[in-house]
Structure formats: structure tokens, C-alpha cells
Motif scaffolding. Sequence first.
Motif, PDB file in Angstrom:
ATOM      1  N   ILE A   9       0.859  -1.187   0.000  1.00  0.00           N
ATOM      2  CA  ILE A   9       0.000   0.000   0.000  1.00  0.00           C
ATOM      3  C   ILE A   9       0.891   1.231   0.000  1.00  0.00           C
ATOM      4  O   ILE A   9       1.822   1.335   0.796  1.00  0.00           O
ATOM      5  CB  ILE A   9      -0.909   0.041   1.243  1.00  0.00           C
ATOM      6  N   THR A  10       0.613   2.168  -0.903  1.00  0.00           N
ATOM      7  CA  THR A  10       1.298   3.463  -0.879  1.00  0.00           C
ATOM      8  C   THR A  10       0.259   4.572  -0.981  1.00  0.00           C
ATOM      9  O   THR A  10      -0.645   4.516  -1.817  1.00  0.00           O
ATOM     10  CB  THR A  10       2.307   3.597  -2.033  1.00  0.00           C
ATOM     11  N   ILE A  50     -10.031   6.283   5.912  1.00  0.00           N
ATOM     12  CA  ILE A  50      -8.863   5.787   5.178  1.00  0.00           C
ATOM     13  C   ILE A  50      -9.098   4.359   4.712  1.00  0.00           C
ATOM     14  O   ILE A  50      -8.823   4.012   3.557  1.00  0.00           O
ATOM     15  CB  ILE A  50      -7.594   5.884   6.051  1.00  0.00           C
ATOM     16  N   VAL A  51      -9.602   3.505   5.598  1.00  0.00           N
ATOM     17  CA  VAL A  51      -9.869   2.108   5.238  1.00  0.00           C
ATOM     18  C   VAL A  51     -10.867   2.040   4.082  1.00  0.00           C
ATOM     19  O   VAL A  51     -10.680   1.270   3.128  1.00  0.00           O
ATOM     20  CB  VAL A  51     -10.392   1.321   6.455  1.00  0.00           C
ATOM     21  N   HIS A  52     -11.908   2.832   4.150  1.00  0.00           N
ATOM     22  CA  HIS A  52     -12.929   2.814   3.096  1.00  0.00           C
ATOM     23  C   HIS A  52     -12.379   3.309   1.759  1.00  0.00           C
ATOM     24  O   HIS A  52     -12.769   2.805   0.698  1.00  0.00           O
ATOM     25  CB  HIS A  52     -14.135   3.653   3.519  1.00  0.00           C
ATOM     26  N   ILE A  53     -11.475   4.269   1.797  1.00  0.00           N
ATOM     27  CA  ILE A  53     -10.859   4.745   0.552  1.00  0.00           C
ATOM     28  C   ILE A  53      -9.926   3.682  -0.023  1.00  0.00           C
ATOM     29  O   ILE A  53      -9.967   3.374  -1.220  1.00  0.00           O
ATOM     30  CB  ILE A  53     -10.095   6.069   0.799  1.00  0.00           C
ATOM     31  N   LEU A  54      -9.092   3.099   0.832  1.00  0.00           N
ATOM     32  CA  LEU A  54      -8.136   2.098   0.357  1.00  0.00           C
ATOM     33  C   LEU A  54      -8.835   0.852  -0.169  1.00  0.00           C
ATOM     34  O   LEU A  54      -8.318   0.170  -1.057  1.00  0.00           O
ATOM     35  CB  LEU A  54      -7.176   1.709   1.487  1.00  0.00           C
ATOM     36  N   ALA A  66      -2.185   3.650  -4.130  1.00  0.00           N
ATOM     37  CA  ALA A  66      -2.042   2.374  -4.820  1.00  0.00           C
ATOM     38  C   ALA A  66      -2.145   1.244  -3.807  1.00  0.00           C
ATOM     39  O   ALA A  66      -1.541   1.302  -2.734  1.00  0.00           O
ATOM     40  CB  ALA A  66      -0.706   2.298  -5.552  1.00  0.00           C
ATOM     41  N   VAL A  67      -2.921   0.232  -4.128  1.00  0.00           N
ATOM     42  CA  VAL A  67      -3.093  -0.953  -3.281  1.00  0.00           C
ATOM     43  C   VAL A  67      -2.828  -2.180  -4.142  1.00  0.00           C
ATOM     44  O   VAL A  67      -3.454  -2.350  -5.192  1.00  0.00           O
ATOM     45  CB  VAL A  67      -4.510  -1.008  -2.675  1.00  0.00           C
ATOM     46  N   ALA A  76      -9.987   0.187  -9.694  1.00  0.00           N
ATOM     47  CA  ALA A  76     -10.677  -0.300  -8.496  1.00  0.00           C
ATOM     48  C   ALA A  76     -11.004  -1.789  -8.585  1.00  0.00           C
ATOM     49  O   ALA A  76     -10.931  -2.508  -7.576  1.00  0.00           O
ATOM     50  CB  ALA A  76     -11.951   0.515  -8.262  1.00  0.00           C
ATOM     51  N   GLU A  77     -11.371  -2.261  -9.759  1.00  0.00           N
ATOM     52  CA  GLU A  77     -11.743  -3.669  -9.908  1.00  0.00           C
ATOM     53  C   GLU A  77     -10.558  -4.578  -9.615  1.00  0.00           C
ATOM     54  O   GLU A  77     -10.697  -5.617  -8.940  1.00  0.00           O
ATOM     55  CB  GLU A  77     -12.263  -3.924 -11.324  1.00  0.00           C
ATOM     56  N   GLN A  78      -9.387  -4.197 -10.105  1.00  0.00           N
ATOM     57  CA  GLN A  78      -8.181  -4.989  -9.840  1.00  0.00           C
ATOM     58  C   GLN A  78      -7.827  -4.965  -8.352  1.00  0.00           C
ATOM     59  O   GLN A  78      -7.382  -5.967  -7.790  1.00  0.00           O
ATOM     60  CB  GLN A  78      -7.002  -4.468 -10.664  1.00  0.00           C
ATOM     61  N   VAL A  79      -8.022  -3.811  -7.709  1.00  0.00           N
ATOM     62  CA  VAL A  79      -7.764  -3.702  -6.272  1.00  0.00           C
ATOM     63  C   VAL A  79      -8.682  -4.645  -5.500  1.00  0.00           C
ATOM     64  O   VAL A  79      -8.244  -5.398  -4.622  1.00  0.00           O
ATOM     65  CB  VAL A  79      -7.959  -2.249  -5.781  1.00  0.00           C
TER      66      VAL A  79
END
Length: 320
Positions: A9-10, A50-54, A66-67, A76-79
Motif C-alpha cells: 500500500i502506498t 482511510i480504510v474505506h478509501i483504500l 495504490a493498493v 478499483a476492480e483490480q484492487v
Amino acid sequence: MASTTPAAITVAGLRKAYGSKQVLDGVDLTVPAGTIFALLGPNGAGKTTIVHILSTLIRADGGEIAVGGFDVGHEAEQVRGRIGLTGQFSAVDALLTGEENLALMGRLRHLPAAELKRRTAELLERFDLVEAARKPLATYSGGMRRRLDLAMTLMGDPEIIFLDEPTTGLDPRSRRTMWEIIQGLAARGVTIFLTTQYLDEADHLADRIAVLDQGRIVAEGTPAELKRLVPGGHIRLTFGDLSALERAAVVLDSDARDDDALTLEVAGDDGVRSLKDVLDRLERASIEVSDLSVQTPNLDDVFLALTGQKDSASQKETVR
């Protein structure tokens, strides 16, 4: 020395506002793969945001995020294919059994029938839910529900798991069980991003901790590094008689003494270096110590010191 472990995660310059309220104001974070990262902060600091955004549930107003190597805003789909999320409240269906909850999650993940059956059996075993697998959730304790919730998160075999206050409301034994599960996941190479209100939990689990206050990161480091940010560490020495105590007080230039308990306290913020210096001085003076203990600030002290300021932004400390 910079870590050679790739980042799972960055986050750089993350911003989020609701109306006129700035919830996140330039948050920077890096979480190495395969580690446990804890985010601490007072209520309303923005941890869950933060958790909801990540985890792609809400969009940021600004910043680079980036996650799992994918841009949260544009990929987002790949995340979502690489993460799991366990929220503050168990996301289980009370009308289904534990086994049925897991099967439902597997179908949502489009697992083939054979894989779904294998993963369900494996997770029931791993989370000690085999005997309760076909029982209604009304018979489950809070700890069992949380274990099932985390098991459901693992149906998709995620690389990164977000745990938003996963042990809130659990009894001490259930908390310890969850800790063991979390450590086991990290040992398998899963990255854990944890928010918690329990400072002992962060101290026990986390490889690295960040403290969030008023929308900004005000401190970051290992638990040991954060504790060194707060002064107040001391060495407590116990002597066999009053004469030894009095001589030690002179040698160590300390008046923090308790004649009844035959103890003397000496500042020890430098850790091992301070302890060695104290013992060397006592040895040169031929003064014997009956007992000693090193008292260091804990995360409660760090948390209060860092989040007790009205202007936390001016207090920022980052440990490299």
C-alpha cells in the motif's frame, strides 16, 4: 537503510472532506508487503475513512493511492480482486448457518464448486468452527461471529486484508484468539492493515504503527521507536539497606528515593546506554543493587502526548 520489501500500500497526499469538514489532510503512508500495519487515532480522526478509501468503498478528493500495485481511483476492480475487508461490525447473515455464510461468500467470489467446497472446509477448520458450521448464528458468541466474519473475508484468498477494529467488544480470550489468527495470516505473507482502539493490541501485533490526528499522520514508526518519542523512561533500583541507598543517591545524583521501600529512580531515556552507565557508576563505587527494573513509556503515553495537542500538525514526528 530503506526497506527492500515491496510496498503493498502506498498513499501520498491523501485528502478527503465532507462539506466544509476536512477529514483527511495530506496523509502519506507506505505499508510493506507481508507486514502488520496499525493505524491509531482518537474517535473521528479519520481511520475508517482511510480504510474505506483504500478498499474502494469511497473516493478520495485528492492524492495518489495504490493498493496491491493498482491505482485505487482508476483500477478499483483490480484492487478489489486482491483485498479483503472486515469492518467494525460482523457482516454475517444471521438467517444462515456458518457454513452457508461461507458458501454465499464463495459464490459471490465466483469460485468453482469444487474450490468453494474445499475453501469452506479449510476455513471452518482453521477458525475452529467445524462443530458450529451447521448451527444458526443465533447460537454463536461474539468471538465466533468475528472469526466467521474474517473467514468469509478469506474466501477469496486476498493478498491484503483491512481489519477495522476487529476485536471491539470481544472478551480477552477471544481477542487473543483473533491476535493469533492475524499473526498467522501475516506469517503466510498476507499484508494486514489494522485500525484499533486498543493500544496493547497495536503494540502486540504491529510491525509498524502510524498515529492519525486531525486528519494528519502525527507520528510513525515501530512500537519501540514511538515509545522513544516520549520522555519519562527511568531505572528503578532497590538496595539492601538504607546506607547503600544513601550512597547510591549521591553517586547517581538523584533525589527520587523512597527510604521505606529502599528504592531510587534514575532517568533512563537512553535505554541500554543509560542502564550501563548507572551500573558502571555503582560498580565503581562498590554499591550492590538488590533488584532493578527499567520503566519505559508505553503506547498509552505516546498516544496521549501526540493526540493531546490542539495543533497536532505542528507536533509531527516521523521515525525513519
